[in-house]
Design a protein around this motif. Structure first.
Motif, PDB file in Angstrom:
ATOM      1  N   TYR A 133     -13.966  14.313  15.828  1.00 62.00           N
ATOM      2  CA  TYR A 133     -13.220  13.055  15.973  1.00 62.00           C
ATOM      3  C   TYR A 133     -12.041  13.010  15.000  1.00 62.00           C
ATOM      4  O   TYR A 133     -12.173  13.349  13.822  1.00 62.00           O
ATOM      5  N   LYS A 134     -10.895  12.564  15.507  1.00 64.54           N
ATOM      6  CA  LYS A 134      -9.702  12.405  14.687  1.00 64.54           C
ATOM      7  C   LYS A 134      -9.061  11.047  14.952  1.00 64.54           C
ATOM      8  O   LYS A 134      -9.024  10.586  16.097  1.00 64.54           O
ATOM      9  N   VAL A 135      -8.575  10.426  13.902  1.00 66.12           N
ATOM     10  CA  VAL A 135      -7.772   9.218  14.048  1.00 66.12           C
ATOM     11  C   VAL A 135      -6.349   9.653  14.355  1.00 66.12           C
ATOM     12  O   VAL A 135      -5.772  10.472  13.621  1.00 66.12           O
ATOM     13  N   ASN A 136      -5.784   9.128  15.424  1.00 67.66           N
ATOM     14  CA  ASN A 136      -4.426   9.494  15.799  1.00 67.66           C
ATOM     15  C   ASN A 136      -3.412   8.756  14.926  1.00 67.66           C
ATOM     16  O   ASN A 136      -3.323   7.528  14.970  1.00 67.66           O
ATOM     17  N   VAL A 137      -2.667   9.504  14.152  1.00 65.46           N
ATOM     18  CA  VAL A 137      -1.612   8.940  13.314  1.00 65.46           C
ATOM     19  C   VAL A 137      -0.332   9.718  13.596  1.00 65.46           C
ATOM     20  O   VAL A 137      -0.306  10.943  13.495  1.00 65.46           O
ATOM     21  N   GLY A 138       0.733   9.010  13.967  1.00 65.49           N
ATOM     22  CA  GLY A 138       2.005   9.678  14.238  1.00 65.49           C
ATOM     23  C   GLY A 138       1.974  10.540  15.473  1.00 65.49           C
ATOM     24  O   GLY A 138       2.774  11.480  15.596  1.00 65.49           O
TER      25      GLY A 138
ATOM     26  N   MET B 261      -2.929   7.029   3.967  1.00 68.33           N
ATOM     27  CA  MET B 261      -3.511   8.214   4.597  1.00 68.33           C
ATOM     28  C   MET B 261      -4.922   8.493   4.072  1.00 68.33           C
ATOM     29  O   MET B 261      -5.796   8.926   4.838  1.00 68.33           O
ATOM     30  N   GLU B 262      -5.169   8.223   2.804  1.00 67.96           N
ATOM     31  CA  GLU B 262      -6.520   8.400   2.260  1.00 67.96           C
ATOM     32  C   GLU B 262      -7.516   7.464   2.936  1.00 67.96           C
ATOM     33  O   GLU B 262      -8.654   7.852   3.220  1.00 67.96           O
TER      34      GLU B 262
ATOM     35  N   VAL C 228       0.843  -1.197   0.000  1.00 71.99           N
ATOM     36  CA  VAL C 228       0.000   0.000   0.000  1.00 71.99           C
ATOM     37  C   VAL C 228       0.879   1.248   0.000  1.00 71.99           C
ATOM     38  O   VAL C 228       1.710   1.422   0.893  1.00 71.99           O
ATOM     39  N   PRO C 229       0.718   2.151  -0.978  1.00 74.00           N
ATOM     40  CA  PRO C 229       1.504   3.396  -0.987  1.00 74.00           C
ATOM     41  C   PRO C 229       1.119   4.295   0.193  1.00 74.00           C
ATOM     42  O   PRO C 229       0.011   4.201   0.730  1.00 74.00           O
TER      43      PRO C 229
END
Length: 420
Positions: free
Chosen positions: A160-165, A141-142, A135-136
Motif C-alpha cells: 500500500y502507498k499513499v499517492n502524493v504528487g 512527508m514524515e 507545517v514544514p
C-alpha cells in the motif's frame, strides 16, 4: 408600557449632522458587485438571525441602516462587524436577497478595520509556509509516511502507498492542515475509505491545504495569495477534479476562489461527502449500518450547506451508515450556526460570546436525544468540543468519515489480500 418605564427609557439619538452622504457610494464601490441597495428595512434579517437577541451589537438590520444612512463613524466602529458569524442565516429570510454575510466580510477587509485575535498571524504564516498550521515540508512527508506504514499493517497490504504528487489522477484531495498537524489518524481513516473504493486520487506535493483564514478577514489579496497555489498544484498534476476534505471552511474557501478569482482551467469542485454519497449509492462501497447503532444526528456547517448548497450529502451518508439517525430542526438552509463562524475561533476573547451562542445548538441536539453528533467541519468541531465541555453534555463528537470507515463491509478482494 408603564409611565415609569416610559419616562426612564432613553431613546437612541441619531445626529444627522454627522452623516456622510458619500459613505454609501464608497461602500458600494468597495464592495463591488454586492447589491444592498434593495434593502426594505423590514427587519427579516434580524428575525432570521438566531443570535440577534443573544447578546448586544448583533443586529444586522441596524448595521445595514448605518450604511444606508451614511453613518460612517458609527458603522466602521460597530462591534457587529466582528460579532457577526457571517453565517448568512439572515440572507435566507431576506425578501430582496441581500447577502449580509458577503457585505460583512467586505466591510472587514475593504475599510482597514483592525483584525482581532490571531487571524492575521495565521494568514501571514500560511502565506509563508503554504499551510495554515505552518507545517514544514519534511514534517508533511514524515506524517504521510507514518500513515502509510500504519495502513499497510491495518489493511494487510504491504504494498500500500499513499499517492502524493501523482500525475494524471482523477482528483486531487485538498486537506485541512489539522489533518496533518493534529488529526493524522483522521486522514488515515479517509485514506482507508479511498483504498476500499479504489479511488484514483493524489495528495498535493507542494501545496495541499485548502483552508484560508483570509476567508474571514475579508482581505482578498491575502485570500488569493493563499488559495491560488493549490489550484496551480492541481494544474501541474493534471487532475480532473478537486475534492475537498470534510470541512466547510476549506470547501467554501476553495469554491469562493474558483468562482471569483481563478482564471485558469476549469475543475469540478466537490466535497468528499458528495463522493462518499455517490460511492454508497452506486455500490462502490458496501456499508453495514448496524455497526453504528447509537442515536446519531448531523450538524449542517454554514459554509458547506447554506453557502455552498451541499444540502443532503452529509445526511444521506449518515442515514446509510447508522441505524438510528435523528434530524436536527431546523436544518439544511435554515440550520443554526454553531456560533464559531466568521473567524470567531481565532479570537480567544470571543469564547464567552461563542458559548452564549452555542446554547441554541445545544438545545437543538438535546431535542434529538442523540448521543453521537457528526460534525463535517473542523472549525465547527472545535466549537462543539468547547460547548460539550461548557454544558457538560457528554456527546461523542466526530466527523462523518470515522463512522463511515467503521461501517464499511470489507470487499472480497481486500479479504483475499488479507488472507494471503
Amino acid at each position: 408600557m408603564s409611565t415609569e418605564n416610559a419616562s426612564t427609557q432613553v431613546p437612541e439619538v441619531i445626529d444627522f449632522s454627522k452623516m456622510d452622504p458619500k459613505f454609501r457610494d464608497e461602500v458600494t464601490e468597495r464592495l463591488k458587485n454586492i447589491d444592498w441597495s434593495q434593502c426594505l428595512a423590514c427587519g427579516m434579517c434580524t428575525a432570521g438571525c438566531p443570535y440577534s437577541d443573544v447578546h448586544g451589537n448583533n443586529d444586522p438590520r441596524k448595521f445595514l441602516r448605518k450604511l444606508v444612512l451614511g453613518m460612517r463613524e458609527e458603522a466602521l466602529k460597530d462591534p457587529f462587524i466582528w460579532n457577526c458569524t457571517v453565517c448568512e442565516r439572515c440572507t435566507v429570510e431576506c425578501p430582496m436577497g441581500v447577502n449580509f454575510g458577503v457585505i460583512t466580510r467586505g466591510m472587514r477587509g475593504q475599510f482597514g478595520i483592525p483584525t482581532p485575535g490571531f487571524m492575521d498571524k495565521v494568514v501571514n504564516e500560511h502565506i509563508e509556509s503554504g499551510n495554515q498550521m505552518d507545517v514544514p515540508a519534511d514534517e508533511y512527508m514524515e506524517t504521510i509516511e507514518w500513515i502509510e506504514e500504519e495502513l499497510q499493517e491495518e489493511l494487510g497490504d504491504p504494498d500500500y502507498k499513499v499517492n502524493v504528487g501523482k500525475v494524471g489522477a482523477e482528483f486531487i484531495f485538498g486537506l485541512n492542515a489539522r489533518e496533518i498537524k493534529y488529526y493524522s489518524h483522521e486522514l488515515q481513516e479517509i485514506l482507508k475509505v479511498f483504498y476500499y473504493a479504489k479511488a484514483d486520487y493524489t495528495l498535493g506535493l507542494h501545496r495541499w491545504d485548502c483552508t484560508n483564514l483570509a476567508l474571514f478577514s475579508g482581505k482578498n489579496d491575502d485570500f488569493c495569495e493563499i488559495q491560488r497555489p493549490f489550484f496551480e498544484e492541481a494544474v501541474r498534476l493534471g487532475v480532473k477534479k478537486i475534492v475537498v476534505t470534510e470541512c466547510g471552511h476549506a470547501f467554501k474557501s476553495t469554491m469562493l476562489f474558483y468562482e471569483k478569482f481563478w482564471d485558469g482551467p476549469k475543475f469540478p469542485i466537490i466535497s468528499v461527502l458528495e463522493v462518499y454519497d455517490q460511492w454508497i449509492k452506486d455500490g462502490t462501497l458496501k456499508v453495514d449500518p448496524s455497526r453504528n447503532p447509537e442515536p446519531c444526528t448531523v450538524h449542517d456547517p454554514c459554509n458547506l450547506v447554506r453557502k455552498c448548497g451541499i444540502l443532503d450529502a452529509n445526511r444521506n451518508v449518515m442515514k446509510a451508515i447508522t441505524t438510528d439517525f435523528r434530524e436536527m430542526y431546523p436544518n439544511r438552509m435554515y440550520n443554526y450556526c454553531c456560533g464559531a463562524g466568521g473567524g470567531a475561533l481565532a479570537v480567544p476573547e470571543s469564547k464567552p460570546m461563542r458559548m452564549e451562542k452555542a446554547r441554541r445548538k445545544v438545545e437543538q441536539i438535546d431535542a434529538t436525544g442523540a448521543t453521537t453528533v457528526a460534525i463535517p467541519c473542523h472549525n465547527c468541531m472545535d466549537q462543539f468540543t468547547d460547548m460539550n465541555k461548557e454544558y457538560k453534555k457528554g456527546w461523542k463528537c466526530t466527523h462523518i468519515t470515522p463512522l463511515l470507515a467503521k461501517a464499511i463491509v470489507v470487499p472480497d478482494w481486500a479479504k483475499k489480500e488479507e488472507e494471503e
